[in-house]
Design an enzyme around this catalytic site. Structure first.
Site, PDB file in Angstrom:
ATOM      1  N   HIS A   2       0.853  -1.188   0.000  1.00 26.13           N
ATOM      2  CA  HIS A   2       0.000   0.000   0.000  1.00 26.13           C
ATOM      3  C   HIS A   2       0.886   1.233   0.000  1.00 26.13           C
ATOM      4  CE1 HIS A   2      -3.561   2.414   0.602  1.00 26.13           C
ATOM      5  NE2 HIS A   2      -2.893   3.084   1.519  1.00 26.13           N
ATOM      6  N   LEU A  60      -9.713  -3.095   5.594  1.00 23.20           N
ATOM      7  CA  LEU A  60      -8.977  -2.595   4.430  1.00 23.20           C
ATOM      8  C   LEU A  60      -7.683  -1.896   4.840  1.00 23.20           C
ATOM      9  CD1 LEU A  60      -9.088  -1.996   1.305  1.00 23.20           C
ATOM     10  CD2 LEU A  60     -10.049   0.216   1.944  1.00 23.20           C
TER      11      LEU A  60
HETATM   12  C1  GAR Z   1       1.396   0.600  -6.516  1.00 22.10           C
HETATM   13  O1  GAR Z   1       1.814   1.907  -6.222  1.00 22.10           O
HETATM   14  C2  GAR Z   1       0.743  -0.017  -5.297  1.00 22.10           C
HETATM   15  O2  GAR Z   1       1.349   0.349  -4.094  1.00 22.10           O
HETATM   16  C3  GAR Z   1      -0.653   0.538  -5.397  1.00 22.10           C
HETATM   17  O3  GAR Z   1      -0.953   0.488  -6.769  1.00 22.10           O
HETATM   18  C4  GAR Z   1       0.250   0.619  -7.529  1.00 22.10           C
HETATM   19  C5  GAR Z   1       0.326  -0.538  -8.493  1.00 22.10           C
HETATM   20  O4  GAR Z   1       1.420  -0.385  -9.362  1.00 22.10           O
HETATM   21  N1  GAR Z   1      -1.569  -0.236  -4.619  1.00 22.10           N
HETATM   22  C6  GAR Z   1      -2.648   0.278  -4.027  1.00 22.10           C
HETATM   23  O5  GAR Z   1      -2.950   1.454  -4.106  1.00 22.10           O
HETATM   24  C7  GAR Z   1      -3.456  -0.705  -3.222  1.00 22.10           C
HETATM   25  N2  GAR Z   1      -4.400  -0.049  -2.384  1.00 22.10           N
HETATM   26  P1  GAR Z   1       1.946  -1.625 -10.211  1.00 22.10           P
HETATM   27  O6  GAR Z   1       0.733  -2.251 -10.895  1.00 22.10           O
HETATM   28  O7  GAR Z   1       2.880  -1.007 -11.203  1.00 22.10           O
HETATM   29  O8  GAR Z   1       2.617  -2.577  -9.281  1.00 22.10           O
END
Ligand code: GAR
Length: 196
Positions: free
Chosen positions: A117, A152
């Protein structure tokens, strides 16, 4: 062999970082673990191409094709459980998987379900973490890897990394700085879990 199943919804850069680290650090030989499958809830998730090019099994389960959140999570869980081996249940790695999971799903994979996260939890659960950190005047931001529990973006913290928030940051520049840290700490946290 312990199978790792990675769930994505988009770019999959964290998934790619884990796959590359597993390769570089010889997880198969050293930790008896391999990335066995990448599952996406979106057919257009860009990360699927990378996974396929690496010869990793991929599967798309479109959540919109299911009548309820429960039905989707049941099917998703069944897809994952195909990668349990008689010796070892699979490790389930959420990597930019943008779905709220049902308590039944979390319970099914309890203790072997991880998430990343992009905030220093317990601050800024939910969406738009970088803009919210900027708006709050935070001088530091970061990222958290944690075990998933029913609430969550909560659950035992496995690792965190901190980055500065710079005066002229936008959500995008801060996100990019955080993402470079994500790619370091997520593979590291997984390797530690596997070594236990
Ligand atoms: C990442 O920054 C991750 O931390 C975030 O989505 C992005 C996915 O990037 N996750 C969340 O926000 C979960 N709540 P990626 O698909 O390039 O790994």
């Amino acid at each position: 062999m312990k199978n790792i199943v990675i769930l994505i919804s988009g770019g999959g850069s964290n998934m790619a970082a884990i796959v590359r680290t597993a390769e570089r650090e010889h997880w198969e030989q050293r930790l008896g673990a391999r990335v066995a499958a990448v599952v996406s809830n979106r057919v257009d998730a860009k990360g699927l191409e990378f996974a396929k090019a690496q010869g990793i099994a991929t599967q798309v389960l479109d959540h919109k094709a299911f009548p309820s959140r429960e039905a989707f999570d049941q099917a998703l869980g069944d897809a994952i459980s195909r990668y349990d081996t008689p010796e070892q249940p699979a490790l389930v790695v959420l990597a930019g998987f943008m779905r709220i999971l049902t308590p039944a799903f979390v319970e099914r994979f309890a203790g072997r379900l991880t998430n990343i996260h992009p905030s220093l939890l317990p601050a800024f659960t939910g969406l738009h973490t970088h803009q919210r950190a900027i708006d709050a005047g935070c001088k530091f931001a970061g990222v958290t890897v944690h075990l998933v529990t029913a609430e969550l973006d909560h659950g035992p913290i496995l690792d965190q990394a901190v980055v500065p928030v710079l005066p002229d940051d936008t959500a995008d520049t801060l996100a990019a700085r955080v993402l470079t840290q994500e790619h370091l700490i997520y593979p590291r946290a997984i390797a530690r879990l596997l070594a236990v």
